[in-house]
Design a protein around this motif. Structure first.
Motif, PDB file in Angstrom:
ATOM      1  N   ARG A  88       0.835  -1.212   0.000  1.00  0.00           N
ATOM      2  CA  ARG A  88       0.000   0.000   0.000  1.00  0.00           C
ATOM      3  C   ARG A  88       0.866   1.257   0.000  1.00  0.00           C
ATOM      4  O   ARG A  88       0.533   2.248  -0.657  1.00  0.00           O
ATOM      5  CB  ARG A  88      -0.944  -0.016   1.205  1.00  0.00           C
ATOM      6  N   ALA A  89       1.978   1.214   0.726  1.00  0.00           N
ATOM      7  CA  ALA A  89       2.884   2.364   0.736  1.00  0.00           C
ATOM      8  C   ALA A  89       3.465   2.612  -0.653  1.00  0.00           C
ATOM      9  O   ALA A  89       3.552   3.762  -1.110  1.00  0.00           O
ATOM     10  CB  ALA A  89       4.007   2.128   1.744  1.00  0.00           C
ATOM     11  N   GLN A  98      -7.065   5.352  -4.111  1.00  0.00           N
ATOM     12  CA  GLN A  98      -7.798   4.511  -3.155  1.00  0.00           C
ATOM     13  C   GLN A  98      -7.021   3.251  -2.776  1.00  0.00           C
ATOM     14  O   GLN A  98      -7.607   2.192  -2.524  1.00  0.00           O
ATOM     15  CB  GLN A  98      -9.177   4.140  -3.724  1.00  0.00           C
ATOM     16  N   ALA A  99      -5.715   3.378  -2.716  1.00  0.00           N
ATOM     17  CA  ALA A  99      -4.876   2.213  -2.421  1.00  0.00           C
ATOM     18  C   ALA A  99      -5.167   1.630  -1.037  1.00  0.00           C
ATOM     19  O   ALA A  99      -5.025   0.424  -0.821  1.00  0.00           O
ATOM     20  CB  ALA A  99      -3.404   2.604  -2.522  1.00  0.00           C
ATOM     21  N   GLN A 100      -5.585   2.467  -0.101  1.00  0.00           N
ATOM     22  CA  GLN A 100      -5.810   1.985   1.266  1.00  0.00           C
ATOM     23  C   GLN A 100      -7.079   1.144   1.393  1.00  0.00           C
ATOM     24  O   GLN A 100      -7.249   0.434   2.385  1.00  0.00           O
ATOM     25  CB  GLN A 100      -5.887   3.187   2.226  1.00  0.00           C
ATOM     26  N   LEU A 107      -5.013  -4.617  -5.357  1.00  0.00           N
ATOM     27  CA  LEU A 107      -3.934  -3.645  -5.190  1.00  0.00           C
ATOM     28  C   LEU A 107      -2.719  -4.045  -6.034  1.00  0.00           C
ATOM     29  O   LEU A 107      -2.126  -3.206  -6.719  1.00  0.00           O
ATOM     30  CB  LEU A 107      -3.536  -3.551  -3.719  1.00  0.00           C
ATOM     31  N   THR A 108      -2.365  -5.322  -6.004  1.00  0.00           N
ATOM     32  CA  THR A 108      -1.239  -5.805  -6.811  1.00  0.00           C
ATOM     33  C   THR A 108      -1.501  -5.579  -8.294  1.00  0.00           C
ATOM     34  O   THR A 108      -0.601  -5.174  -9.046  1.00  0.00           O
ATOM     35  CB  THR A 108      -1.000  -7.299  -6.545  1.00  0.00           C
TER      36      THR A 108
END
Length: 300
Positions: A88-89, A98-100, A107-108
């Motif tokens: 996420r970082a 909106q990665a969090q 996400l990947t």
């Protein structure tokens, strides 16, 4: 403080890494050239190892400031992150929206899509981690998997690791052998020699605006080099305290006595001074002397 006393514009020996004070002495110049050369090759992992206080963070910031324009950087200053936190970082650094809130799988996928987009725009992406020895084991493996993202001709993501020697010890473990094999460029950042310490001190005083007679003579610089073992951070600490002592006494000449008092007040150098010079580490505290001189000056 002693700025006016010595005619300085700013403090020359702060502990905050400031690229304005960067001096291209051999270890830092060579490390920086290795970094630039390695990044241009487009390979996966690059590693810079150095003891505490040898200037890794300063080198890291210089790289961030001067990296060629076609690079997009993701900088993680505190990598003590679990794999999901690390992903996420990285996503946030790369501008993934909106990665969090995403699942790990999505996400990947978004990270890969973002890397492909940047690649199509002619960008190279580099992930830079400071204090990389703090990465948990699972996150080291996640980092390796990041570099599996590639086209037929090059990696989509390069990784630069700035770390203490403990990282090398960890990489020697069997479970990290795949990651170790992927490190194509590595540099060991050494401490400064006596001559380099003299250049370093003179350079920082000059950048800070000093224009008077030489304060740190050759013999004094050699002594500083010995008791600090050439570690820039320790050099900064001792020089700062020596200037404070001279200011507190109202003098404009630094002496071996100032150095001894500064060493006695600096835990990291006391043992070195006893071993190298046989100096007796008494209980005199520089901080008490300075406080006394400060209040005396205020009263006068």
């Amino acid at each position: 403080m002693y700025l006016y006393h010595f005619g300085l514009r700013e403090l020359p020996f702060t502990l905050t890494p400031n690229t304005n004070f960067y001096l291209g002495i051999a270890p830092h110049y060579e490390a920086f050239e290795v970094l630039l050369t390695a990044l241009k090759t487009g390979e996966g992992f690059i590693k810079v190892i150095g003891e505490v206080g040898t200037g890794k963070t300063l080198l890291c910031r210089k790289l961030l400031n001067e990296i060629p324009e076609h690079f997009v950087t993701a900088y993680i200053p505190n990598p003590y992150l679990q794999p999901d936190e690390l992903r996420r970082a990285v996503a946030v650094e790369l501008g993934v929206k909106q990665a969090q809130r995403m699942s790990v799988q999505l996400l990947t996928q978004r990270i890969q899509e973002r890397l492909l987009t940047l690649h199509s725009q002619g960008h190279s992406v580099v992930l830079i981690l400071d204090e990389a020895q703090a990465l948990p084991a699972e996150s080291l493996e996640a980092l390796r998997l990041f570099t599996n993202l590639e086209t037929e001709t090059r990696k989509l993501l390069q990784v630069v690791l700035f770390a203490q020697p403990e990282l090398d010890q960890r990489l020697n473990e069997t479970r990290f052998r795949q990651l170790k094999q992927r490190i194509t460029f590595s540099y060991g950042l050494r401490a400064m020699t006596g001559e380099e310490v003299a250049q370093y001190i003179d350079h920082r005083m000059h950048i800070a605006g000093y224009k008077g007679a030489q304060l740190f003579d050759k013999n004094l610089c050699q002594q500083i080099a010995k008791v600090t073992e050439g570690i820039p951070r320790l050099v900064n600490i001792l020089c700062h305290k020596m200037l404070m002592l001279s200011y507190g006494q109202g003098t404009y000449q630094l002496t071996k006595t100032h150095l001894k008092l500064a060493v006695k007040d600096t835990e990291a150098t006391v043992e070195k001074a006893v071993r190298v010079n046989g100096w007796f580490a008494s209980g005199v505290l520089l901080s008490m002397l300075l406080i006394g001189w400060y209040f005396l000056g205020e009263m006068l």
